[in-house]
Design an enzyme around this catalytic site. Structure first.
Site, PDB file in Angstrom:
ATOM      1  N   HIS A  94      47.339  36.873  11.317  1.00  0.00           N
ATOM      2  CA  HIS A  94      47.529  36.900   9.851  1.00  0.00           C
ATOM      3  C   HIS A  94      46.529  36.007   9.125  1.00  0.00           C
ATOM      4  CE1 HIS A  94      51.107  39.280  10.095  1.00  0.00           C
ATOM      5  NE2 HIS A  94      51.785  38.371  10.775  1.00  0.00           N
TER       6      HIS A  94
HETATM    7 ZN   LIG Z   1      54.344  39.383  14.305  1.00  0.00          ZN
END
Ligand SMILES: [Zn+2]
Length: 738
Positions: free
Chosen positions: A251
């Protein structure tokens, strides 16, 4: 409590590099003839004139195996007296021979460092799912299964163990900046000096990240661990490897930490490998099976043609973390990287082995094989695992094992598995263990429900196939179904696929609109066509009918359905005809899709459309099936009922003209004023100096690339045009209406 207390941990690994195997990438060289054969010494004892000043290494050189002679008396059939009477046996000198199984005899690497557990929430009673015990539990499972002999779980692997230990190190700033901004590096390094309250504040304000005084150190170690693991695989020290690292990375954006991720480990490792080994890492595949979309990885390589990023994740209409549209199937890359980003976005939770196998077999592996990478890195979150409440999916350890097994067919087996998310300690340990065993050479376990994908998964995968067919040959049905010179076997496979698609579409249309199969009774039209025409049961009585004709892969899946929705909402009748490339069974001899399309359209006109109560009929054709409509206009005078003709043509479809047997200027003029031919902006017609004549209809350049996209982007324009094409009622008719 904090799980990362340094005092309770075993000491950090020593400084010696445990990777000791020589580089075996080069083909083994035969030992020079003057060397004393160590094996001969072992088997026969040292010769009298040899003085041994140093202890002999009795193992054969790397890349070679022992070839001991077998004693004759152990092999009974060799005592057959007939053998001594002829040249049946050839004596061969005792010697070493090259190892024929280079990959098979290499070992799998593992990277684990207890110090990565120091990164923890600053509030000891805050139970965060990204729990420092995650990596310990995985490493423990691997040790307890006997794959690594490390009773204290220190991360230091013995040299002669089944796996080879790979030592993590800190990523350098120079390496991190290959992906991240200088501001991001400075921000993370600044967290080291923060007070308790400031760390609390940072955690509160961040986008799902927490910090303590060790976070910068641990994230550098995690990232450096990913780099060293990739290096060990690319340089040939190990055949493949697993990096049991945290904090995770996928992320993390170039400028921002988010979603428990600080540095994007896999992205930095990819960049470092491409810089250090430009020839060995020309093309890298990053496969992300974490249940969340790897937004950071997508961003880092969105315009990079050398890195193919493929992600299977829960999307749920853009409402699942990290939220927003970037994880959808239509985000395919930009610039030189267009086509190098493949998202398979599950519409909901609840996906299991069958759905993942389906996505792997239909989208992931075909594209991966066409891409043909030099290195495969798996962003391996285990949060789609059964038991992970955050992910809400049901992938079993055997499911992960099968995905790993398939990926090992790529890149000469150079696969690096890097841990990302996964929050149920039991699930992640079982899953990571299953993956490790497959990396080492064990077959993946049996799948219990691995062969059935749910309806929603099939829909998502088909949408991806259609989208990706813009960029990958293997996704194009034209290439899957042989046009000519096919063998019976291949051909039957293709037919089955074609019928399956239609059965699926028919069921959907029935479920949603109560549309059902329209009977076709005609000798000359193949029996298979019976199943290919679907209509709303009351279409016959409607004042307006939309007749939709397309080939099987066009677009009854989502683009097409929006047209059905519109027609139904307007209370129009709807007839949908599917033109198969090939037909089922024996009747294919002499089957000509073009001719059948023409005949089918005329048949439907004569038997249904012309004799219906409709005053307004609209003809919509997609791709090659447009030919059927053109043929209809040329052979039947439909002009008093047909109010408009719409065609959707992708970049490779042929433009068709209305050319009646006897020149008919009226038809050409009528067609030009009552048609909209929507053509891909990439079609070669737009680069011609002069546009084609009126007999080709009114051409419109569409922003869409393929027919699927054109249908979606032009829907409002086309439906509005159709509504405007309706004849204005005359005064007489209006009176009659009253
Ligand atoms: Zn994840």
């Amino acid at each position: 409590m904090s799980f990362g207390l340094p005092s309770s941990d075993p000491p950090p690994p020593p400084d010696t590099d445990p990777v000791t195997t020589a580089d075996v990438d080069a083909p083994p060289q035969a030992p020079p003839p003057t060397t004393i054969n160590p094996l001969a010494l072992r088997l026969n004892g040292p010769a009298a004139d040899v003085t041994l000043s140093e202890p002999l290494d009795l193992a054969p050189p790397v890349g070679w195996v022992e070839d001991p002679d077998q004693p004759m008396e152990d092999v009974h059939h060799l005592s057959d007296p007939r053998l001594s009477k002829g040249d049946y046996l050839m004596p061969r000198p005792r010697r070493l021979r090259p190892n024929p199984l280079k990959y098979g005899s290499m070992r799998t690497g593992i990277c684990y460092d207890v110090r990565m557990r120091f990164h923890a929430t600053v509030d000891e009673d805050d139970m965060h799912p990204e729990d420092p015990r995650r990596i310990l539990e995985i490493y423990k499972a691997i040790c307890d299964a006997g794959l690594v002999d490390d009773p204290m779980y220190t991360g230091v692997v013995k040299r002669d163990d089944l796996m080879i230990g790979i030592r993590a190190r800190l990523v350098t700033m120079e390496e991190a900046l290959l992906v991240h901004t200088r501001e991001h590096w400075d921000f993370l390094s600044s967290t080291v000096a923060l007070e308790h309250e400031q760390l609390q504040e940072l955690t509160r304000d961040g986008d799902s990240v927490y910090f303590n005084g060790e976070s910068f150190f641990c994230s550098k170690l995690s990232c450096g661990g990913a780099i060293e693991t990739c290096d060990a695989v690319v340089s040939g020290k190990v055949k493949n490897a697993i990096a049991v690292i945290r904090p995770p990375g996928h992320h993390a954006e170039p400028h921002k930490a988010m979603g428990f991720c600080l540095f994007n480990n896999v992205c930095v490792a990819t960049k470092v490998m491409q810089k250090k080994y430009p020839d060995k890492c020309k093309k890298v595949l990053i496969l992300d099976w974490d249940v969340h979309h790897g937004n950071g990885t997508q961003t880092a390589f969105y315009d990079d043609p050398s890195v193919l990023y493929m992600s299977i994740h829960r999307y749920s209409g853009g409402k699942f973390y990290p939220e927003g549209p970037q994880g959808n199937y239509d985000h395919c890359g930009v610039g030189d990287g267009v086509g190098m980003n493949v998202n398979v976005p599950w519409a909901s939770g609840g996906m299991g082995d069958g759905d993942y196998m389906y996505a792997f077999q239909r989208v992931i592996m075909p594209i991966a094989m066409e891409f043909d990478p030099d290195l495969v890195i798996v962003s391996a979150g285990f949060d789609a695992a059964a038991g992970d409440t955050l992910g809400g999916c049901f992938v079993t350890p055997a499911g992960y094992a099968h995905m790993t097994h398939m990926l090992m067919a790529l890149a000469d087996g150079k696969v690096v598995v890097c841990l990302e998310g996964g929050y149920n300690l039991q699930s992640i340990s079982n899953s990571a263990l299953a993956v490790t065993k497959v990396l080492m050479g064990e077959p993946p376990g049996k799948l219990h429900d691995g062969h059935v994908a749910c309806k929603s998964a099939v829909e998502v995968v088909h949408t991806c196939v259609i989208k990706q067919s813009n960029y990958w040959r293997c996704m194009r049905p034209r290439d899957i179904i042989p046009e000519e010179h096919y063998e019976e076997k291949q051909f039957l496979k293709a037919i089955k696929l074609n019928d399956m698609v239609r059965i699926y579409q028919a069921k959907n249309l029935w479920d949603k609109y109560r549309m059902s199969v329209l009977p076709i009774y005609r000798d000359r039209i193949s029996e298979s066509f019976t199943f290919q025409v679907i209509a709303r049961s009351d279409f016959f009585t409607k004042e307006t009918i939309v007749f939709f004709v397309h080939d099987p892969y066009a677009p009854m899946l989502d683009a097409g359905v929006t047209y059905v929705d519109w027609a139904i909402s307007k209370d129009y009748g709807f007839v949908d005809a599917n033109i198969p490339h090939r037909l089922s069974g024996i009747e294919n001899d002499g089957y000509d899709a073009q001719k059948q399309t023409e005949e089918l359209c005329i048949y439907l006109w004569d038997n249904y459309l012309d004799v219906s109560e409709a005053k307004n009929i609209f003809l919509i054709g997609v791709g090659d099936a447009v030919l059927g409509l053109i043929n209809l206009l040329v052979n039947r005078d439909c002009r008093d009922k047909v109010r408009g003709v719409v065609s959707f043509l992708g970049e490779n479809h042929t433009l068709r003209a209305v050319v009646p047997p006897v020149a008919n200027e009226y038809l050409t003029e009528w067609y030009y004023h009552n048609s909209r031919i929507l053509i891909s902006h990439a079609h070669s017609v737009w680069s011609r100096p002069k546009l084609p004549r009126k007999k080709f209809g009114a051409l419109v350049k569409s922003k869409g690339l393929d027919v699927h996209e054109i249908m979606l982007v032009e829907r409002d324009m086309i439906t509005q045009w159709i509504e405007e094409q309706m004849p204005v009622p005359t005064a007489e008719e209006e009176v009659a209406e009253k």
